[in-house]
Enzyme design. Sequence first.
Site, PDB file in Angstrom:
ATOM      1  N   HIS A   1      -8.007  42.096  22.248  1.00  0.00           N
ATOM      2  CA  HIS A   1      -7.074  41.321  23.080  1.00  0.00           C
ATOM      3  C   HIS A   1      -6.454  42.210  24.154  1.00  0.00           C
ATOM      4  O   HIS A   1      -6.303  41.800  25.308  1.00  0.00           O
ATOM      5  CB  HIS A   1      -5.970  40.714  22.203  1.00  0.00           C
ATOM      6  CG  HIS A   1      -6.413  39.533  21.395  1.00  0.00           C
ATOM      7  ND1 HIS A   1      -6.976  38.413  21.962  1.00  0.00           N
ATOM      8  CD2 HIS A   1      -6.356  39.292  20.067  1.00  0.00           C
ATOM      9  CE1 HIS A   1      -7.254  37.538  21.009  1.00  0.00           C
ATOM     10  NE2 HIS A   1      -6.886  38.047  19.850  1.00  0.00           N
TER      11      HIS A   1
ATOM     12  N   HIS B   1     -10.374  43.637  16.433  1.00  0.00           N
ATOM     13  CA  HIS B   1     -10.169  42.332  17.076  1.00  0.00           C
ATOM     14  C   HIS B   1      -8.887  42.338  17.911  1.00  0.00           C
ATOM     15  O   HIS B   1      -8.883  41.901  19.069  1.00  0.00           O
ATOM     16  CB  HIS B   1     -10.108  41.245  15.997  1.00  0.00           C
ATOM     17  CG  HIS B   1      -9.617  39.925  16.485  1.00  0.00           C
ATOM     18  ND1 HIS B   1     -10.458  38.905  16.889  1.00  0.00           N
ATOM     19  CD2 HIS B   1      -8.363  39.437  16.644  1.00  0.00           C
ATOM     20  CE1 HIS B   1      -9.746  37.864  17.269  1.00  0.00           C
ATOM     21  NE2 HIS B   1      -8.468  38.157  17.131  1.00  0.00           N
ATOM     22  N   GLU B   2      -7.799  42.839  17.325  1.00  0.00           N
ATOM     23  CA  GLU B   2      -6.513  42.853  18.038  1.00  0.00           C
ATOM     24  C   GLU B   2      -6.556  43.789  19.244  1.00  0.00           C
ATOM     25  O   GLU B   2      -5.994  43.480  20.303  1.00  0.00           O
ATOM     26  CB  GLU B   2      -5.384  43.271  17.085  1.00  0.00           C
ATOM     27  CG  GLU B   2      -5.171  42.327  15.913  1.00  0.00           C
ATOM     28  CD  GLU B   2      -4.877  40.896  16.352  1.00  0.00           C
ATOM     29  OE1 GLU B   2      -4.313  40.702  17.454  1.00  0.00           O
ATOM     30  OE2 GLU B   2      -5.216  39.961  15.604  1.00  0.00           O
TER      31      GLU B   2
ATOM     32  N   GLU C   1      -9.880  34.255  21.492  1.00  0.00           N
ATOM     33  CA  GLU C   1     -10.182  34.674  20.122  1.00  0.00           C
ATOM     34  C   GLU C   1     -11.664  34.971  19.952  1.00  0.00           C
ATOM     35  O   GLU C   1     -12.044  35.954  19.300  1.00  0.00           O
ATOM     36  CB  GLU C   1      -9.734  33.591  19.129  1.00  0.00           C
ATOM     37  CG  GLU C   1      -8.233  33.407  19.025  1.00  0.00           C
ATOM     38  CD  GLU C   1      -7.519  34.683  18.627  1.00  0.00           C
ATOM     39  OE1 GLU C   1      -8.037  35.402  17.730  1.00  0.00           O
ATOM     40  OE2 GLU C   1      -6.463  34.973  19.202  1.00  0.00           O
TER      41      GLU C   1
END
Length: 408
Positions: free
Chosen positions: A272, A268-269, A348
């Site tokens: 970004h 997920h990070e 997100e």
Amino acid sequence: MGMWASLDAMWEMPAEKRIFGAVLLFSWTVYLWETFLAQRQRRIYKTTTHVPPELGQIMDSETFEKSRLYQLDKSTFSFWSGLYSEIEGTLILLFGGIPYLWRVSGRFCGYAGFGPEYEITQSLVFLLLATLFSALTGLPWSLYNTFVIEEKHGFNQQTLGFFMKDAVKKFIVTQCILLPVSSLLLYIIKIGGDYFFIYAWLFTLVVSLVLVTIYADYIAPLFDKFTPLPEGKLKQEIEVMAKSIDFPLTKNKKQGCKNEEVLAVLGHELGHWKLGHTVKNIIISQMNSFLCFFLFAVLIGRKELFAAFGFYTSQPTLIGLLIIFQFIFSPYNEVLSFCLTVLSRRFEFQADAFAKKLGKAKDLYSALIKLNKDNLGFPVSDWLFSMWHYSHPPLLERLQALENSKQD
């Protein structure tokens, strides 16, 4: 008829009084709006006493009740601390606290042999005293939050001695950064001529990039202990994942989840980064910073702005920054904050979708539940409160999106 007469009378008031009144009115309007939103969310905490059916498979009744009581306590604390903060700020403005502190700063400089011509020196003393006042008035609230609320719900791991040592350390580190940066910024504004706003913006850009670069290696370790991830399967899998999207991995750490869940959160990070969210946020931030410095350059010569806050005979640059950035820009800042909150939620969802493409939907699903449980996050939100405040989508919305992806 009476209302129109009152409006006419208001517009006939001196400009500085209209400015001062507008600042106070907007401050209390924002406070009342925030209080209204908080009460809506508090009603959710009070009335939602059983696990909703859609949460039955992911949260047990005991955890749900612990979370509900924790958030209720935090809500009560937030109400009283917010009310105190608003009253304190109003009294400071009404009784001339800002010009008073500026005069006190001048006296301290005078004792040290610095006259009124040493404006930057006086500005640094002003900043030191203002931040010291803020730290001292905020200390009782911080102590109560840590040793009553957090202690009650099992989150506090600090002794009083460690807490005070940490508070002093944070204050010193803040001054070590704030005072030199502020002095250089004020000097640039003083000598920058008609285009000082460009130089000031470039300076703040460089400072922000430097702080981002050194934070993890030199600042964060002053307050937290970081242990390198040991050699093993998890570290190898992290390195493989990072390499697959050309991410320049330098450090990694594990916290509270199984290896597969750690990889999912990391996915997920990394999303970004890969999707350009970090770069986009930096661009937005710097565009906003440039606009604010440009408008500051336009407004700094308006003597009525200074007079509105009790500065009738002098217009110190630091005070101009304070008045314009904190008070005059406050309506713009509220709108911008909401827009960035909306954008953050969008980012997100995109980062979650990126983790899904890496095949991590199932593990991210379980990791989100575990992290929410560990932090006693309450999974039910008032729609208006969450829309205004939540930079991350509510847990249920994220889980539903991941559930769909798990079924695809």
